[in-house]
Write a protein that holds these residues in place. Structure first.
Motif, short mmCIF file in Angstrom:
data_model
loop_
_atom_site.label_atom_id
_atom_site.label_comp_id
_atom_site.label_asym_id
_atom_site.label_seq_id
_atom_site.Cartn_x
_atom_site.Cartn_y
_atom_site.Cartn_z
N LEU A 1 -1.53 -4.43 10.25
CA LEU A 1 -2.34 -4.54 11.46
C LEU A 1 -3.62 -5.33 11.22
O LEU A 1 -4.09 -6.03 12.11
CB LEU A 1 -2.70 -3.14 11.97
N SER A 2 -4.17 -5.23 10.04
CA SER A 2 -5.43 -5.92 9.77
C SER A 2 -5.23 -7.36 9.30
O SER A 2 -6.05 -8.23 9.57
CB SER A 2 -6.25 -5.15 8.72
N GLN A 3 -4.11 -7.60 8.59
CA GLN A 3 -3.86 -8.92 8.02
C GLN A 3 -2.39 -9.33 8.22
O GLN A 3 -1.69 -9.67 7.27
CB GLN A 3 -4.18 -8.92 6.52
N PRO A 4 -1.89 -9.32 9.46
CA PRO A 4 -0.46 -9.58 9.66
C PRO A 4 0.01 -10.96 9.23
O PRO A 4 1.07 -11.10 8.61
CB PRO A 4 -0.27 -9.37 11.17
N ALA B 1 0.85 -1.20 0.00
CA ALA B 1 0.00 0.00 0.00
C ALA B 1 0.88 1.24 0.00
O ALA B 1 0.64 2.20 0.74
CB ALA B 1 -0.94 0.00 1.21
N ALA B 2 1.90 1.21 -0.85
CA ALA B 2 2.95 2.23 -0.78
C ALA B 2 2.97 3.16 -1.99
O ALA B 2 2.62 2.77 -3.11
CB ALA B 2 4.31 1.56 -0.64
N HIS C 1 -5.84 0.24 4.48
CA HIS C 1 -4.51 0.81 4.29
C HIS C 1 -3.45 0.19 5.20
O HIS C 1 -2.29 0.06 4.80
CB HIS C 1 -4.55 2.32 4.51
N CYS C 2 -3.84 -0.19 6.40
CA CYS C 2 -2.87 -0.69 7.38
C CYS C 2 -2.83 -2.22 7.37
O CYS C 2 -3.27 -2.89 8.32
CB CYS C 2 -3.20 -0.15 8.77
#
Length: 220
Positions: A200-203, A90-91, A196-197
Motif C-alpha cells: 500500500l505504501s510502495q506499490p 515483511a513476512a 509493514h504494509c
C-alpha cells in the motif's frame, strides 16, 4: 507470462494487493489474490492454503508472494503447486512444527516502544491517509486457530526464495526480521523504504522489485 499468487496477512483480505496487482497486470501477468478464511475458527493453515490453491487452477510459471502472516501459508501453497519462486514481503518465517504465536517467542521478538499503538500508527503510518482508512475498514478478525496451528511442513520447500523487508516497519523491526530470515533461510532480504504494509505504501516499487526477482529467477 508469469502468474503471481499474492497471499495476504492476518486479519486482512486479498484487496490488500490491488495496487501491486494493477502494476503487474500492466506488465501482462496473471494475478491471483484470494481472501483466505482467516476469520473461520475451524480453519487450519492447510485450509488457508486450499483457499489459495482453488483459485490458481492449471496456471504455470508461478510466483508465490506473501505478506506478514502469509509467510506461514506461502510455502505450503508453493510446495503443493510446484511454484518457481517464493517471495516474502515483511513476512514471518516458520520453522517445522512451530505456530505463528510460538515464532515470536522462539525468535525473541520485541516490538519497539510505540508512542501511538493504534493500527493506523503501527501498520499504516506511511500509507496515504484515505487509502489507510479504506484498508483498515476491510480488516477481519483473525482466528486464534490459524495463529496457533503448528506449521505442517518438515522443511522449507526446495524452491528459490527471496525476501523484502521494510526499513521503517513498526510491527516487524527490520533488524529482527532480517536476522530471522537470514538465520532460517540463508536469505539476506532486500530493504525497501516502507512500513509493514509495503503493497500500500510502495506499490510501484514493490512491483518493480518483484519483476526484478522474477527475471533473476529466469521465469518468463
Amino acid at each position: 507470462m508469469a502468474t503471481y499468487v499474492l497471499i495476504h496477512g492476518a486479519g486482512d483480505v486479498g484487496w490488500y494487493w490491488h495496487l501491486v496487482a494493477l502494476e503487474l497486470t500492466k506488465a501482462g501477468h496473471t494475478i491471483v489474490a484470494p481472501d483466505m478464511p482467516i476469520d473461520d475458527e475451524s480453519a487450519m493453515l492447510s485450509d488457508y492454503a486450499d483457499a489459495v490453491i482453488a483459485h490458481v487452477a492449471e496456471r504455470n510459471d508461478l510466483i508465490v508472494v506473501a505478506q506478514s502472516f502469509g509467510g506461514y501459508v506461502a510455502p505450503i501453497v508453493a510446495e503443493r503447486l510446484h511454484a518457481n519462486l517464493i517471495v516474502l514481503v515483511a513476512a514471518m518465517v516458520p520453522a517445522p512444527g512451530e505456530s505463528a504465536m510460538q515464532m515470536f517467542e522462539s525468535t525473541s521478538y520485541d516490538q519497539e516502544p510505540q508512542e501511538d499503538s493504534s493500527d493506523t500508527a503501527v501498520f499504516m503510518h506511511d500509507v496515504p491517509r484515505e487509502l489507510a482508512v479504506e484498508a483498515l475498514s476491510k480488516g477481519r478478525d483473525q482466528s486464534d486457530t490459524g495463529f496457533s496451528d503448528p506449521w505442517p511442513l518438515t522443511t522449507w520447500p526446495a524452491i528459490p526464495t527471496k525476501a523484502i523487508v521494510g526499513s521503517i516497519d513498526r510491527l516487524f523491526p527490520v533488524e529482527w526480521l532480517s536476522k530471522v530470515t537470514e538465520e532460517r533461510l540463508g536469505v539476506v532480504p532486500e530493504r525497501i523504504e516502507s512500513g509493514h504494509c509495503v503493497a500500500l505504501s510502495q506499490p510501484a516499487e514493490l512491483a518493480r522489485r518483484l519483476e526484478s526477482m522474477r527475471i533473476d529467477a529466469g521465469i518468463a
